[in-house]
Design a protein around this motif. Structure first.
Motif, short mmCIF file in Angstrom:
data_model
loop_
_atom_site.label_atom_id
_atom_site.label_comp_id
_atom_site.label_asym_id
_atom_site.label_seq_id
_atom_site.Cartn_x
_atom_site.Cartn_y
_atom_site.Cartn_z
N LEU A 252 0.82 -1.21 0.00
CA LEU A 252 0.00 0.00 0.00
C LEU A 252 0.86 1.26 0.00
O LEU A 252 0.51 2.27 -0.63
CB LEU A 252 -0.94 -0.02 1.21
CG LEU A 252 -2.01 -1.12 1.18
CD1 LEU A 252 -2.76 -1.18 2.50
CD2 LEU A 252 -2.98 -0.90 0.02
N LEU A 253 2.00 1.22 0.68
CA LEU A 253 2.94 2.33 0.64
C LEU A 253 3.49 2.50 -0.78
O LEU A 253 3.59 3.62 -1.29
CB LEU A 253 4.09 2.09 1.62
CG LEU A 253 5.26 3.08 1.58
CD1 LEU A 253 4.78 4.48 1.93
CD2 LEU A 253 6.37 2.64 2.53
N PHE A 254 3.83 1.40 -1.42
CA PHE A 254 4.30 1.41 -2.81
C PHE A 254 3.25 2.02 -3.73
O PHE A 254 3.55 2.84 -4.60
CB PHE A 254 4.63 -0.03 -3.23
CG PHE A 254 5.12 -0.18 -4.64
CD1 PHE A 254 6.44 0.08 -4.96
CD2 PHE A 254 4.26 -0.61 -5.65
CE1 PHE A 254 6.91 -0.07 -6.25
CE2 PHE A 254 4.72 -0.76 -6.94
CZ PHE A 254 6.04 -0.50 -7.26
N ILE A 281 -16.05 3.90 14.12
CA ILE A 281 -15.73 2.67 14.85
C ILE A 281 -15.08 1.65 13.91
O ILE A 281 -14.13 0.95 14.30
CB ILE A 281 -17.01 2.06 15.48
CG1 ILE A 281 -17.66 3.08 16.42
CG2 ILE A 281 -16.67 0.78 16.22
CD1 ILE A 281 -16.78 3.51 17.56
N HIS A 282 -15.58 1.59 12.67
CA HIS A 282 -14.98 0.68 11.69
C HIS A 282 -13.51 1.03 11.45
O HIS A 282 -12.66 0.13 11.38
CB HIS A 282 -15.75 0.74 10.37
CG HIS A 282 -17.14 0.18 10.44
ND1 HIS A 282 -18.15 0.79 11.13
CD2 HIS A 282 -17.69 -0.94 9.89
CE1 HIS A 282 -19.26 0.10 11.02
NE2 HIS A 282 -19.01 -0.98 10.27
N ILE A 283 -13.24 2.32 11.31
CA ILE A 283 -11.86 2.77 11.08
C ILE A 283 -10.99 2.41 12.28
O ILE A 283 -9.86 1.90 12.12
CB ILE A 283 -11.82 4.29 10.84
CG1 ILE A 283 -12.60 4.67 9.58
CG2 ILE A 283 -10.37 4.77 10.74
CD1 ILE A 283 -11.99 4.19 8.30
N LEU A 284 -11.49 2.64 13.48
CA LEU A 284 -10.72 2.36 14.70
C LEU A 284 -10.42 0.87 14.83
O LEU A 284 -9.26 0.49 15.07
CB LEU A 284 -11.49 2.86 15.93
CG LEU A 284 -10.84 2.57 17.29
CD1 LEU A 284 -9.49 3.25 17.38
CD2 LEU A 284 -11.76 3.03 18.42
N VAL A 285 -11.46 0.05 14.68
CA VAL A 285 -11.27 -1.40 14.82
C VAL A 285 -10.33 -1.94 13.74
O VAL A 285 -9.42 -2.74 14.02
CB VAL A 285 -12.63 -2.13 14.76
CG1 VAL A 285 -12.43 -3.65 14.69
CG2 VAL A 285 -13.50 -1.76 15.95
N SER A 287 -8.00 -0.30 12.19
CA SER A 287 -6.64 0.17 12.51
C SER A 287 -5.99 -0.71 13.57
O SER A 287 -4.81 -1.09 13.43
CB SER A 287 -6.68 1.62 13.00
OG SER A 287 -7.21 2.48 12.03
N LEU A 288 -6.73 -1.04 14.62
CA LEU A 288 -6.18 -1.87 15.70
C LEU A 288 -5.85 -3.27 15.20
O LEU A 288 -4.80 -3.83 15.54
CB LEU A 288 -7.17 -1.93 16.86
CG LEU A 288 -7.41 -0.61 17.61
CD1 LEU A 288 -8.51 -0.78 18.65
CD2 LEU A 288 -6.12 -0.13 18.27
N MET A 329 1.33 4.98 10.16
CA MET A 329 1.17 4.49 8.80
C MET A 329 -0.05 3.61 8.64
O MET A 329 -0.58 3.48 7.53
CB MET A 329 2.42 3.73 8.36
CG MET A 329 3.63 4.61 8.09
SD MET A 329 3.32 5.85 6.80
CE MET A 329 3.03 4.81 5.39
N VAL A 330 -0.53 3.00 9.71
CA VAL A 330 -1.70 2.14 9.61
C VAL A 330 -2.90 2.91 9.07
O VAL A 330 -3.64 2.42 8.21
CB VAL A 330 -2.03 1.51 10.99
CG1 VAL A 330 -3.40 0.84 10.95
CG2 VAL A 330 -0.98 0.48 11.36
N VAL A 331 -3.09 4.13 9.56
CA VAL A 331 -4.19 4.96 9.07
C VAL A 331 -3.97 5.33 7.60
O VAL A 331 -4.91 5.35 6.80
CB VAL A 331 -4.32 6.25 9.92
CG1 VAL A 331 -5.45 7.13 9.39
CG2 VAL A 331 -4.56 5.89 11.38
#
Length: 429
Positions: A252-254, A281-285, A287-288, A329-331
């Protein structure tokens, strides 16, 4: 009349591109007159094949001999010198432009300029001028996908089989087109106004007819795995299969680095903000979960830590080796994945599902963080992007600038290691 003029302009542009490629090749051959990096192994093996010696195999080579067989015809015309062998990949790259253009024409009417820009993808374009397996493998896979789009499945299977002779992971993309072929038959048969038993018979007949070639390739690959006792040839200790989930983030970084004009578009940004505000909440979960998986399934190959000739060495050392940066970077990865989905959502969920699956099968087992592993999946995505003129222009300018910088550094900024002062080293992708 207008169409004829357009084709003439496209031909002129293509000829100009050929001239530039030949000019760059001449500079590379003059500045790097001896095999460099992995060329040391590939060139020696190819020259053995040119001499008719098919029994000697360099144990450091991990890929099949497709590249060397493709250079064999050169020996009928001239000696297989380094310049001649490198010319093999130039021919493949020029063929890749034409094949990409045919694919784009099938997907959406487009000029050859788009294909020329796509082939300029810096990591891809760089290895046009060295004797590596990349251009030949990409050509076979492009040809396979083109034949698949045209419904010529036996030719597609044959092209995919040829791709396996360049790189073993090509079998995954044979599986990709086989699944797409089968899914199309399933979708068509479901809509037929006939009894369920007849639907099953129709599906079985159509699937056997169109997927038989892909099945043969799969069976032959399984035979290879059995006889070879694994997928890797040669240096197996340095290429062990692992579960390296962090490679998904690396891909994804590439994609962000080389697809920025599309990923960073205003429309994508607005859509992501809208999605994030509706589903925080979807984004948070997500990401974790991603962070937990990436941190627990991350590998750092000894080659990357020891070899400062690759840009990934510096990306890891200065950025990704720091846990705080990996957390942020996860976000970014979630945003990139969201944007890529938007760029190809017109292909449908079935296509996207199989693409994601095959990309993961290809990159996750790789322990080494290397950009070359990500080129083909990104090319597949890019071939399906619906572009705007300003995005194509931005992409072309960015690619040209990056290629100029990387070639200048590679050719004109050599250095030597203290422990190996007798050999010149160069920075490369």
């Amino acid at each position: 009349m207008a169409g004829s003029m357009s084709r003439q302009w496209e031909l002129l542009i293509y000829c100009a591109f050929v001239s530039v490629v030949c000019w760059i090749a001449n500079i590379v051959n003059s500045k790097v007159p001896i095999p460099y990096m992995d060329e040391i192994f590939h060139v020696g093996q190819a020259q053995r094949y040119c001499d008719g010696d098919y029994s000697t195999w360099d144990p450091k080579i991990t890929t099949p001999p497709g590249l060397y067989f493709s250079s064999k015809p050169m020996s009928l015309l001239t000696a297989c010198s380094l310049d001649v062998l490198r010319a093999t990949n130039i021919i493949f790259t020029l063929a890749n432009v034409y094949t990409m253009h045919q694919i784009r024409q099938h997907l959406q009417h487009d000029s050859v300029i788009t294909s020329l820009v796509i082939v300029l993808l810096p990591v891809n374009f760089f290895f046009t001028f060295l004797y590596y397996t990349d251009p030949g493998c990409i050509f076979c896979l492009l040809l396979m996908y083109l034949f698949f789009l045209k419904g010529q499945h036996y030719l597609a299977a044959l092209s995919g089989f040829a791709g396996i002779f360049f790189r073993q992971t090509s079998v995954v993309w044979v599986f990709f087109v086989a699944c797409l072929t089968l899914s199309k038959h399933v979708e068509r048969v479901i809509k037929l106004p006939i009894p369920t038993s007849d639907k099953f018979k129709t599906l079985l007949i159509d699937a056997l007819r169109d997927c038989f070639g892909y099945g043969v390739v799969g069976v032959l690959f399984l035979v290879f795995l059995k006889l070879n006792d694994g997928i890797t040839l040669g240096d197996r200790d340095a290429h062990k299969a692992v579960i390296h989930l962090a490679q998904i983030g690396n891909f994804l970084l590439f994609a962000l680095l080389f697809g920025a004009p599309y990923i960073l578009s205003l429309s994508n940004f607005i859509r992501f903000l809208d999605f994030a505000t509706k589903y925080p909440i979807h984004i948070l979960v997500t990401s974790l979960v991603m962070y937990g998986l990436f941190e627990n399934f991350i590998y750092v190959h000894p080659y990357m830590l020891a070899d400062n000739r690759h840009y990934t060495f510096y990306i890891w050392r200065r950025f990704l080796s720091r846990e705080s940066i990996r957390q942020v970077m996860v976000v970014v990865y979630i945003y990139v994945a969201f944007c890529l989905y938007n760029c190809v959502r017109h292909m449908g969920r079935v296509w996207i599902t199989f693409f994601v699956l095959c990309t993961m099968i290809t990159i996750v087992p790789q322990q080494l963080f290397e950009f070359r592993y990500f080129v083909w999946p990104l090319l597949v995505l890019r071939l399906h992007f619906r572009q705007k003129k300003h995005q194509l222009v931005a992409e072309a300018l960015a690619y040209i600038a990056l290629n100029c910088i990387t070639f200048y550094i590679f050719l004109f900024s050599p250095f030597v290691w203290r422990h190996d002062p007798g050999h010149i080293q160069r920075f490369m992708w």
